[in-house]
Motif scaffolding. Sequence first.
Motif, short mmCIF file in Angstrom:
data_model
loop_
_atom_site.label_atom_id
_atom_site.label_comp_id
_atom_site.label_asym_id
_atom_site.label_seq_id
_atom_site.Cartn_x
_atom_site.Cartn_y
_atom_site.Cartn_z
N PHE A 34 0.85 -1.21 0.00
CA PHE A 34 0.00 0.00 0.00
C PHE A 34 0.87 1.25 0.00
O PHE A 34 0.57 2.23 -0.70
CB PHE A 34 -0.93 0.00 1.22
CG PHE A 34 -2.20 -0.76 1.01
CD1 PHE A 34 -3.30 -0.16 0.40
CD2 PHE A 34 -2.31 -2.08 1.40
CE1 PHE A 34 -4.48 -0.85 0.19
CE2 PHE A 34 -3.49 -2.79 1.20
CZ PHE A 34 -4.57 -2.17 0.59
N GLU A 35 1.95 1.23 0.76
CA GLU A 35 2.84 2.39 0.84
C GLU A 35 3.53 2.67 -0.49
O GLU A 35 3.81 3.84 -0.82
CB GLU A 35 3.87 2.16 1.94
CG GLU A 35 3.27 2.20 3.35
CD GLU A 35 4.19 1.59 4.40
OE1 GLU A 35 3.91 1.79 5.59
OE2 GLU A 35 5.18 0.92 4.03
N LYS A 36 3.80 1.65 -1.26
CA LYS A 36 4.48 1.81 -2.55
C LYS A 36 3.50 2.03 -3.70
O LYS A 36 3.92 2.12 -4.86
CB LYS A 36 5.33 0.57 -2.83
CG LYS A 36 6.49 0.39 -1.85
CD LYS A 36 7.24 -0.92 -2.12
CE LYS A 36 8.37 -1.11 -1.14
NZ LYS A 36 9.07 -2.40 -1.34
N GLY A 37 2.20 2.09 -3.38
CA GLY A 37 1.21 2.31 -4.42
C GLY A 37 1.00 1.13 -5.33
O GLY A 37 0.57 1.28 -6.48
N GLN A 38 1.27 -0.07 -4.83
CA GLN A 38 1.16 -1.28 -5.66
C GLN A 38 -0.22 -1.92 -5.58
O GLN A 38 -0.47 -2.92 -6.25
CB GLN A 38 2.22 -2.29 -5.21
CG GLN A 38 3.66 -1.80 -5.42
CD GLN A 38 4.68 -2.73 -4.79
OE1 GLN A 38 4.35 -3.56 -3.94
NE2 GLN A 38 5.93 -2.59 -5.22
N VAL A 39 -1.10 -1.35 -4.77
CA VAL A 39 -2.45 -1.90 -4.60
C VAL A 39 -3.46 -0.89 -5.14
O VAL A 39 -3.43 0.28 -4.75
CB VAL A 39 -2.74 -2.18 -3.11
CG1 VAL A 39 -4.14 -2.76 -2.95
CG2 VAL A 39 -1.70 -3.13 -2.52
N PRO A 40 -4.35 -1.30 -6.04
CA PRO A 40 -5.38 -0.38 -6.55
C PRO A 40 -6.27 0.10 -5.40
O PRO A 40 -6.67 -0.69 -4.54
CB PRO A 40 -6.18 -1.25 -7.53
CG PRO A 40 -5.29 -2.40 -7.86
CD PRO A 40 -4.46 -2.64 -6.64
N ALA A 95 -3.19 5.46 5.24
CA ALA A 95 -3.96 5.11 6.43
C ALA A 95 -4.17 3.60 6.51
O ALA A 95 -4.05 3.00 7.59
CB ALA A 95 -5.31 5.83 6.42
N LEU A 96 -4.47 2.97 5.37
CA LEU A 96 -4.68 1.53 5.37
C LEU A 96 -3.39 0.79 5.73
O LEU A 96 -3.41 -0.23 6.44
CB LEU A 96 -5.18 1.07 4.00
CG LEU A 96 -6.60 1.54 3.63
CD1 LEU A 96 -6.93 1.15 2.19
CD2 LEU A 96 -7.64 0.94 4.58
#
Length: 240
Positions: A173-179, A188-189
């Motif tokens: 999530f931090e690296k933006g790898q999850v839509p 936050a997630l």
Amino acid sequence: MESIVKATKTTLVRLMIIWACLVLSPCAVAQSAQDKFMESDGVRIRYRVWGEGPTVILIHGFGESLENWERIGIVSALSKHFRVAALDVRGHGRSDKPRDLKAYGSELSGDVARLVRHLGVAKAHIVGYSMGALIALDFGVMHQERALSVVLGGAGWNPPESLDDLKREAEAFEKGQVPLRDGDDGKALALLLRSLRVLSEKEVRRIQVPLAALIGANDRFMSNVQRLYRVHPGMHLSII
């Protein structure tokens, strides 16, 4: 006291039967309820309430919102017998999404305890699915004086090594790898995932309220439910 415990266990089984039937054959969506908000230690939490009777609190899974309980028919069925309240877990839906690790962890079950008080009842049945089940189990440790029963769906007692999986998911999530869906906050997630507590055996054994778990026979978290059952052999276990 024995009659109270017996009545609570009967209600617990009723909750499980309703939930199991709905998992197999979802029913109509309940009439929509009005959004309400409460302040929970400085964080704004959204919730909705339906029906009358003993209070049931519903805690959704990771990346979801309280609408999931409406969509699959759980609210429609339970609100015929109970006063049902569902909340957006902080970091989700229309609740606040703090960007501070300290705002998660034990505060997740703390929000549920504050909602019980906010609704003006001494105790409630606490029902959680997946991440919500982990929060419900934590509630059973931290706030069991507020629980009539604790019902877990699709999750049990996580082993210590589960922290590695949560860390990897948080990093994604931090690296933006999850839509992300509209309104989601990846930071936050990620913080929420990093904050989830792995309970000790001593903590889990401390739970004295009626406890139940509902899980699919092929669910990848079956071993975690069996792990909990070994510590709480009196737990009501329903395998689909």
